[in-house]
Write an enzyme that holds these catalytic residues in place. Structure first.
Site, PDB file in Angstrom:
ATOM      1  N   GLU A  33     -14.267 -13.536  -1.589  1.00 40.42           N
ATOM      2  CA  GLU A  33     -14.263 -12.112  -1.235  1.00 40.42           C
ATOM      3  C   GLU A  33     -13.391 -11.312  -2.197  1.00 40.42           C
ATOM      4  O   GLU A  33     -13.777 -10.218  -2.631  1.00 40.42           O
ATOM      5  CB  GLU A  33     -13.760 -11.941   0.200  1.00 40.42           C
TER       6      GLU A  33
ATOM      7  N   ASP B 190     -17.731  -5.055   2.826  1.00 38.62           N
ATOM      8  CA  ASP B 190     -17.199  -6.244   3.486  1.00 38.62           C
ATOM      9  C   ASP B 190     -16.405  -5.811   4.710  1.00 38.62           C
ATOM     10  O   ASP B 190     -16.050  -4.636   4.851  1.00 38.62           O
ATOM     11  CB  ASP B 190     -16.302  -7.020   2.511  1.00 38.62           C
ATOM     12  N   GLY B 191     -16.118  -6.740   5.591  1.00 38.96           N
ATOM     13  CA  GLY B 191     -15.297  -6.479   6.763  1.00 38.96           C
ATOM     14  C   GLY B 191     -13.830  -6.746   6.485  1.00 38.96           C
ATOM     15  O   GLY B 191     -13.426  -7.014   5.353  1.00 38.96           O
ATOM     16  N   ALA B 192     -13.020  -6.681   7.528  1.00 37.43           N
ATOM     17  CA  ALA B 192     -11.588  -6.965   7.408  1.00 37.43           C
ATOM     18  C   ALA B 192     -11.052  -7.365   8.772  1.00 37.43           C
ATOM     19  O   ALA B 192     -11.598  -6.983   9.813  1.00 37.43           O
ATOM     20  CB  ALA B 192     -10.834  -5.752   6.884  1.00 37.43           C
TER      21      ALA B 192
ATOM     22  N   LYS C 160      -7.623 -10.153   5.103  1.00 35.20           N
ATOM     23  CA  LYS C 160      -8.942 -10.744   5.200  1.00 35.20           C
ATOM     24  C   LYS C 160      -8.807 -12.265   5.148  1.00 35.20           C
ATOM     25  O   LYS C 160      -7.774 -12.788   4.751  1.00 35.20           O
ATOM     26  CB  LYS C 160      -9.847 -10.255   4.068  1.00 35.20           C
ATOM     27  N   GLY C 161      -9.859 -12.941   5.522  1.00 36.10           N
ATOM     28  CA  GLY C 161      -9.867 -14.397   5.445  1.00 36.10           C
ATOM     29  C   GLY C 161     -10.013 -15.094   6.764  1.00 36.10           C
ATOM     30  O   GLY C 161      -9.984 -16.322   6.815  1.00 36.10           O
ATOM     31  N   GLY C 162     -10.193 -14.320   7.838  1.00 34.99           N
ATOM     32  CA  GLY C 162     -10.396 -14.954   9.135  1.00 34.99           C
ATOM     33  C   GLY C 162     -11.622 -15.850   9.159  1.00 34.99           C
ATOM     34  O   GLY C 162     -11.660 -16.846   9.882  1.00 34.99           O
TER      35      GLY C 162
ATOM     36  N   LYS D  81      -9.454  -2.645  14.371  1.00 36.96           N
ATOM     37  CA  LYS D  81      -8.885  -3.311  13.199  1.00 36.96           C
ATOM     38  C   LYS D  81      -7.874  -2.431  12.458  1.00 36.96           C
ATOM     39  O   LYS D  81      -7.171  -2.925  11.566  1.00 36.96           O
ATOM     40  CB  LYS D  81     -10.006  -3.740  12.246  1.00 36.96           C
TER      41      LYS D  81
ATOM     42  N   THR E 178     -19.357  -8.479  11.028  1.00 38.11           N
ATOM     43  CA  THR E 178     -19.718  -7.101  10.705  1.00 38.11           C
ATOM     44  C   THR E 178     -20.537  -7.056   9.421  1.00 38.11           C
ATOM     45  O   THR E 178     -21.533  -6.313   9.327  1.00 38.11           O
ATOM     46  CB  THR E 178     -18.464  -6.225  10.562  1.00 38.11           C
TER      47      THR E 178
END
Length: 235
Positions: free
Chosen positions: A105, A83-85, A96-98, A123, A31
Protein backbone atom coordinates in the site's frame (compact mmCIF):
# COMPACT_ATOMS: atom_id res chain seq x y z
CA UNK A 1 -26.98 3.55 8.51
CA UNK A 2 -24.86 0.40 8.84
CA UNK A 3 -21.09 0.26 8.31
CA UNK A 4 -21.33 -1.42 4.91
CA UNK A 5 -23.65 1.31 3.60
CA UNK A 6 -21.23 4.00 4.79
CA UNK A 7 -18.34 2.27 3.05
CA UNK A 8 -20.31 2.13 -0.19
CA UNK A 9 -21.15 5.84 0.07
CA UNK A 10 -17.49 6.77 0.58
CA UNK A 11 -16.43 4.53 -2.29
CA UNK A 12 -19.04 6.03 -4.60
CA UNK A 13 -17.82 9.54 -3.84
CA UNK A 14 -14.22 8.50 -4.53
CA UNK A 15 -15.28 7.13 -7.89
CA UNK A 16 -16.18 10.66 -9.00
CA UNK A 17 -12.43 11.47 -8.95
CA UNK A 18 -11.62 8.71 -11.44
CA UNK A 19 -11.25 9.75 -15.09
CA UNK A 20 -11.12 7.67 -18.24
CA UNK A 21 -7.57 6.55 -19.01
CA UNK A 22 -6.26 6.84 -15.47
CA UNK A 23 -3.56 4.65 -13.97
CA UNK A 24 -4.97 3.74 -10.56
CA UNK A 25 -3.54 2.36 -7.37
CA UNK A 26 -6.25 0.15 -5.89
CA UNK A 27 -6.25 -0.37 -2.15
CA UNK A 28 -6.92 -3.24 0.21
CA UNK A 29 -9.62 -3.76 2.83
CA UNK A 30 -13.38 -3.80 3.08
CA UNK A 31 -13.91 -0.18 2.00
CA UNK A 32 -11.48 -0.50 -0.91
CA UNK A 33 -13.33 -3.62 -2.01
CA UNK A 34 -16.57 -1.63 -2.25
CA UNK A 35 -14.68 0.82 -4.46
CA UNK A 36 -13.51 -2.05 -6.70
CA UNK A 37 -17.08 -3.28 -7.12
CA UNK A 38 -18.31 0.17 -8.12
CA UNK A 39 -15.32 0.70 -10.39
CA UNK A 40 -16.04 -2.60 -12.13
CA UNK A 41 -19.52 -1.35 -13.05
CA UNK A 42 -17.96 1.71 -14.70
CA UNK A 43 -15.44 -0.47 -16.52
CA UNK A 44 -18.21 -2.72 -17.78
CA UNK A 45 -19.93 0.41 -19.12
CA UNK A 46 -16.86 1.42 -21.11
CA UNK A 47 -14.52 3.32 -18.78
CA UNK A 48 -10.88 2.58 -19.60
CA UNK A 49 -8.55 2.42 -16.61
CA UNK A 50 -5.62 0.28 -15.59
CA UNK A 51 -4.95 -0.59 -11.97
CA UNK A 52 -2.12 -1.66 -9.68
CA UNK A 53 -3.54 -3.69 -6.77
CA UNK A 54 -1.99 -3.38 -3.31
CA UNK A 55 -2.56 -7.02 -2.35
CA UNK A 56 -3.17 -10.43 -3.83
CA UNK A 57 -6.69 -10.29 -2.40
CA UNK A 58 -7.46 -7.06 -4.24
CA UNK A 59 -5.87 -8.45 -7.40
CA UNK A 60 -8.14 -11.48 -7.24
CA UNK A 61 -11.26 -9.35 -6.84
CA UNK A 62 -10.24 -7.10 -9.74
CA UNK A 63 -9.68 -10.08 -12.02
CA UNK A 64 -12.99 -11.60 -10.98
CA UNK A 65 -14.85 -8.38 -11.81
CA UNK A 66 -13.00 -7.54 -15.02
CA UNK A 67 -10.86 -4.60 -13.88
CA UNK A 68 -7.69 -4.51 -15.98
CA UNK A 69 -4.47 -4.74 -13.99
CA UNK A 70 -0.85 -3.82 -14.48
CA UNK A 71 2.25 -3.76 -12.28
CA UNK A 72 4.57 -1.04 -11.07
CA UNK A 73 7.27 -2.60 -13.24
CA UNK A 74 5.11 -1.99 -16.32
CA UNK A 75 3.52 1.24 -15.04
CA UNK A 76 5.81 2.84 -12.46
CA UNK A 77 3.94 6.15 -12.24
CA UNK A 78 0.29 6.28 -11.23
CA UNK A 79 -2.24 9.10 -11.42
CA UNK A 80 -4.26 8.29 -8.31
CA UNK A 81 -4.47 5.77 -5.48
CA UNK A 82 -7.72 5.14 -3.64
CA UNK A 83 -7.42 3.18 -0.41
CA UNK A 84 -8.90 2.86 3.07
CA UNK A 85 -7.34 3.56 6.47
CA UNK A 86 -7.57 2.33 10.04
CA UNK A 87 -7.13 5.83 11.49
CA UNK A 88 -7.04 9.32 9.98
CA UNK A 89 -5.97 12.45 11.84
CA UNK A 90 -6.92 16.06 10.93
CA UNK A 91 -3.68 16.48 8.89
CA UNK A 92 -4.56 13.27 6.96
CA UNK A 93 -1.74 11.31 8.51
CA UNK A 94 -2.84 7.69 8.63
CA UNK A 95 -2.44 4.38 10.35
CA UNK A 96 -2.82 1.57 7.82
CA UNK A 97 -2.04 -2.12 7.78
CA UNK A 98 -4.93 -3.68 9.63
CA UNK A 99 -5.41 -5.91 6.59
CA UNK A 100 -1.71 -6.75 6.43
CA UNK A 101 -0.93 -5.03 3.10
CA UNK A 102 0.87 -1.95 4.40
CA UNK A 103 4.14 -2.41 2.49
CA UNK A 104 2.53 -2.68 -0.93
CA UNK A 105 0.00 0.00 0.00
CA UNK A 106 2.79 2.45 0.84
CA UNK A 107 4.81 1.63 -2.29
CA UNK A 108 1.76 2.17 -4.49
CA UNK A 109 0.73 5.38 -2.71
CA UNK A 110 4.26 6.78 -3.05
CA UNK A 111 4.22 5.99 -6.79
CA UNK A 112 0.99 7.99 -7.24
CA UNK A 113 0.54 11.67 -7.97
CA UNK A 114 -2.31 11.76 -5.47
CA UNK A 115 -3.83 9.55 -2.78
CA UNK A 116 -7.47 9.63 -1.70
CA UNK A 117 -8.48 7.85 1.50
CA UNK A 118 -12.01 6.50 1.92
CA UNK A 119 -13.54 5.51 5.25
CA UNK A 120 -16.51 5.88 7.54
CA UNK A 121 -16.34 8.86 9.88
CA UNK A 122 -15.43 6.69 12.90
CA UNK A 123 -11.88 6.45 11.49
CA UNK A 124 -11.26 10.17 12.03
CA UNK A 125 -9.35 10.73 15.29
CA UNK A 126 -7.76 13.67 17.04
CA UNK A 127 -4.38 11.90 17.24
CA UNK A 128 -3.17 8.58 15.87
CA UNK A 129 -2.53 5.60 18.09
CA UNK A 130 -5.70 4.08 19.49
CA UNK A 131 -5.45 1.53 16.67
CA UNK A 132 -2.40 -0.68 17.17
CA UNK A 133 0.36 0.30 14.75
CA UNK A 134 1.24 -2.52 12.33
CA UNK A 135 4.98 -2.95 11.75
CA UNK A 136 6.06 -5.33 8.99
CA UNK A 137 9.26 -7.14 9.95
CA UNK A 138 11.69 -9.68 8.57
CA UNK A 139 11.35 -13.20 9.93
CA UNK A 140 15.08 -13.34 10.73
CA UNK A 141 15.91 -11.90 14.11
CA UNK A 142 12.29 -11.41 15.15
CA UNK A 143 12.99 -11.25 18.89
CA UNK A 144 15.85 -8.79 18.41
CA UNK A 145 13.70 -6.61 16.14
CA UNK A 146 10.86 -6.58 18.65
CA UNK A 147 13.29 -5.59 21.41
CA UNK A 148 14.67 -2.77 19.25
CA UNK A 149 11.14 -1.52 18.52
CA UNK A 150 10.29 -1.49 22.23
CA UNK A 151 13.52 0.33 23.03
CA UNK A 152 12.96 2.94 20.30
CA UNK A 153 9.41 3.48 21.52
CA UNK A 154 10.64 3.89 25.09
CA UNK A 155 13.08 6.59 23.95
CA UNK A 156 10.00 8.47 22.69
CA UNK A 157 8.11 7.81 25.93
CA UNK A 158 5.80 5.34 24.23
CA UNK A 159 4.91 2.06 25.87
CA UNK A 160 2.58 -0.85 25.32
CA UNK A 161 2.57 -4.44 24.13
CA UNK A 162 4.20 -5.30 20.79
CA UNK A 163 2.57 -8.55 19.71
CA UNK A 164 3.09 -10.90 16.79
CA UNK A 165 0.00 -11.00 14.59
CA UNK A 166 -1.45 -14.49 14.37
CA UNK A 167 -3.88 -16.29 12.09
CA UNK A 168 -5.43 -19.07 14.10
CA UNK A 169 -2.35 -20.77 15.58
CA UNK A 170 0.16 -19.62 12.97
CA UNK A 171 1.85 -16.24 12.45
CA UNK A 172 0.19 -14.01 9.86
CA UNK A 173 2.38 -13.83 6.75
CA UNK A 174 2.19 -10.84 4.39
CA UNK A 175 2.12 -11.07 0.60
CA UNK A 176 5.83 -10.23 0.73
CA UNK A 177 6.57 -13.15 3.05
CA UNK A 178 7.12 -11.04 6.17
CA UNK A 179 5.58 -11.00 9.64
CA UNK A 180 3.66 -8.21 11.38
CA UNK A 181 4.12 -6.88 14.89
CA UNK A 182 1.17 -4.86 16.19
CA UNK A 183 2.36 -2.12 18.54
CA UNK A 184 -0.24 -0.85 21.01
CA UNK A 185 1.47 2.39 22.00
CA UNK A 186 -1.66 4.47 22.45
CA UNK A 187 -1.59 8.13 21.46
CA UNK A 188 1.47 8.99 19.35
CA UNK A 189 2.40 12.66 19.91
CA UNK A 190 5.23 12.76 17.34
CA UNK A 191 4.46 10.47 14.42
CA UNK A 192 7.45 11.66 12.37
CA UNK A 193 9.90 10.86 15.17
CA UNK A 194 8.42 7.38 15.58
CA UNK A 195 8.51 6.82 11.82
CA UNK A 196 12.18 7.74 11.66
CA UNK A 197 13.05 5.60 14.68
CA UNK A 198 11.32 2.54 13.23
CA UNK A 199 12.94 2.97 9.82
CA UNK A 200 16.35 2.98 11.53
CA UNK A 201 15.83 -0.59 12.82
CA UNK A 202 17.32 -3.08 10.35
CA UNK A 203 14.68 -5.76 10.88
CA UNK A 204 11.78 -3.38 10.18
CA UNK A 205 10.64 -3.66 6.57
CA UNK A 206 7.97 -0.93 6.81
CA UNK A 207 5.44 0.48 9.25
CA UNK A 208 1.83 1.59 9.05
CA UNK A 209 2.32 5.32 9.60
CA UNK A 210 1.44 6.99 6.29
CA UNK A 211 2.69 10.55 6.60
CA UNK A 212 2.40 13.18 3.90
CA UNK A 213 0.85 10.80 1.38
CA UNK A 214 -2.91 11.39 1.53
CA UNK A 215 -4.24 14.55 -0.09
CA UNK A 216 -7.99 13.95 0.30
CA UNK A 217 -10.06 11.98 2.81
CA UNK A 218 -13.65 11.08 2.02
CA UNK A 219 -15.57 10.23 5.18
CA UNK A 220 -19.10 8.88 5.16
CA UNK A 221 -21.41 9.38 8.11
CA UNK A 222 -25.08 9.37 8.98
CA UNK A 223 -25.30 13.01 7.89
CA UNK A 224 -23.66 12.41 4.51
CA UNK A 225 -20.21 12.79 2.99
CA UNK A 226 -17.46 14.92 4.51
CA UNK A 227 -14.37 15.68 2.43
CA UNK A 228 -11.13 16.77 4.08
CA UNK A 229 -8.06 18.04 2.24
CA UNK A 230 -4.49 18.56 3.35
CA UNK A 231 -1.75 20.73 1.91
CA UNK A 232 0.71 18.28 3.51
CA UNK A 233 -0.21 15.47 1.15
CA UNK A 234 1.08 14.90 -2.37
CA UNK A 235 -0.58 17.28 -4.84
Amino acid sequence: MDAKSLKIKAAAEALTYVRDGMRLGIGTGSTAEEFVRLLAVKVASGMKIIGVPTSERTAGLCRELGVQLTTLEETPQLDLTIDGADEIDPDLSLIKGGGGALLREKIVAAASSRMIVIADESKLVGALGAFALPIEVNRFGLAATRFAIERAAGDLELAGPVTLRMTSKEPFVTDGGHLILDASFGRIPDTRALSNALHAIPGVVEHGLFLGLARVAILAGADGIRTLTSALGKV
